[in-house]
Design an enzyme around this catalytic site. Structure first.
Site: not given
Length: 451
Positions: A24-25, A28
């Site tokens: 997920h990170e 980003h």
């Protein structure tokens, strides 16, 4: 051996969860760097740093509390407006909290990075950066489910008889052996045998999953075409009525609901199935794994995503239930929310059952995919500090800029999401409290899939 398998299952799930967070990170950070935004930290977890390493301008690490992760991007919050530009003339407590958060977002900003701040990027770029995180969870979930549905396959009933039931027992009645109290089943009376293949029912060809539906819709003398040891024969079987668990059009069990639309549970915390009177033959069909088509897989993913969304919407209403299970000794239901500890313990429980390897892998993939669908849907909620909250800020800024251009007004500048910092603090506090309640419940009154 059971203990070892349980530990292995727990470790595998912890690794899977940590990977999902890091994935997920990564979404980003990769998009942020693509747009020239400076990222100073890439962390999995919160609290005390357990391990870290610096590569270039970014520090990568793992922290002690695995309740999420973060990528620290400089300039997440825009500078405050000056009073003459419409800013606040005096510092209220609300604005003081916003200013504290604003200052924190500039701590690691150096003079040479003045043009590498998050808020300076066009709204559509910020939208991509914030969506990339939950988007990566969605991608991972789709990959896992594609492997499950189109690779491993799912259990589907075949028209082949696996077991016969000797006597007619209504739903909800427990009987370990047949007595004179119960009539013999139609399959037993007709002399059917395990291994028999039902080719057609009342002239309609059977096609695996629909065979049970055909039987439930039949009643009275019904023509069956059976194949046994390579030979076919036709026989009439008198289908009778019986009270059985209700099923929907897709063959899924329908559960009882109370007057408020909530599930009804038994003393063991399991959902009680609704019942209906339908045609009854008295056989259990052989199940085998069958790969789904692309269309079927997409439909299944869509159904799971809808179920996850419904679960998130219902989450606030489940808080009293989880609190009761944690501190009041109330029964934990099988569909109760679980936290990091609970989902990891379930992984250990699955491994310890001694199921066939393919079944164990399928269950683990399904649960890990569900976790990633939850991370996607939860982070898309339009509230700070979740990704969806920042996305709403970018969308609102785009609307304001577009409106200003239409009416030939000055650029309104960036939307000051820092003013929502107090709301974010409340959300974080609620999340932490609920996480503690879940932790206690998962430790002393865990959800058990296998009783």
């Amino acid at each position: 051996m059971v203990v070892l398998l349980t530990v292995v299952g727990i470790v595998l799930f912890v690794v899977g969860l940590l990977f999902s967070i890091a994935w997920h990170e990564l979404g980003h950070m990769s998009t942020a760097k693509m747009f020239g935004i400076k990222c100073t930290e890439f962390m999995v977890g919160f609290g005390k740093t357990l391990w870290s390493v610096r590569r270039g301008e970014t520090e990568y690490g793992i922290k002690a509390v695995p309740l999420g992760g973060f990528v620290r991007m400089v300039g997440m919050l825009p500078p405050a407006k000056r009073a003459e530009d419409g800013g606040a003339k005096k510092m209220s407590r609300w604005r003081a909290m916003a200013e504290d958060a604003r200052e924190a977002s500039y701590v690691e900003l150096s003079p040479e990075d003045q043009d590498r701040q998050f808020y300076q990027r066009a709204p559509w770029k910020r939208l991509i950066v914030m969506f990339a995180g939950p988007g990566m969870n969605l991608v991972l979930a789709v990959i896992l489910l594609a492997v499950l549905f189109m690779g491993i396959g799912v259990h589907k009933e075949t028209p082949q008889i696996g077991q016969l039931r000797e006597c007619i027992v209504p739903a909800g009645v427990t009987a370990t052996e047949c007595t004179d109290e119960f009539d013999r089943t139609p399959s037993y009376e007709a002399g059917l045998e395990p291994g028999d293949l039902i080719l057609s029912i009342d002239g309609e060809r059977t096609e695996g999953a629909n065979v049970n539906s055909q039987i439930r819709q039949s009643l009275g003398p019904t023509e069956f075409v059976i194949e046994r040891d390579g030979e076919r024969f036709t026989t009439d079987i008198d289908i009778v009525e019986n009270e059985l668990p209700a099923r929907d059009a897709d063959g899924n069990i329908v559960y009882e609901l109370d007057e408020n639309g909530n599930h009804v549970y038994d003393e063991q915390g399991r959902r009680i199935a609704a019942t209906e009177v339908v045609g009854f033959l008295g056989v259990i069909f052989v199940q085998e794994r069958q790969a789904l088509t692309v269309g079927e897989s997409v439909s299944e993913v869509g159904t799971m995503l809808v179920n996850v969304g419904e679960a998130i919407i219902a989450l606030p209403s489940r808080v009293p239930e989880v609190f009761g299970a944690a501190f009041l000794g109330e029964q934990r239901t099988e569909d109760s929310p679980v936290g990091i500890v609970g989902i990891s313990r379930i992984g250990g429980e699955i491994m310890s059952q001694g199921l066939p390897v393919i079944d164990t892998v399928a269950i683990m993939l399904s649960i890990l995919a569900s976790v990633n669908l939850f991370l996607f849907a939860f982070n898309m909620l339009p509230i700070l500090p979740l990704d969806g909250g920042h996305m709403v800020g970018a969308i609102w800024e785009s609307i304001k800029k577009w409106t200003a251009r239409i009416f030939r007004r000055p650029d309104p500048g960036p939307v000051d999401v820092a003013l929502l910092t107090p709301v974010a603090y409340v959300i974080v506090a609620c999340f932490l409290v609920f996480s503690v309640i879940l932790l206690v419940a998962d430790l002393i009154n865990p959800v058990r899939l296998f009783g």
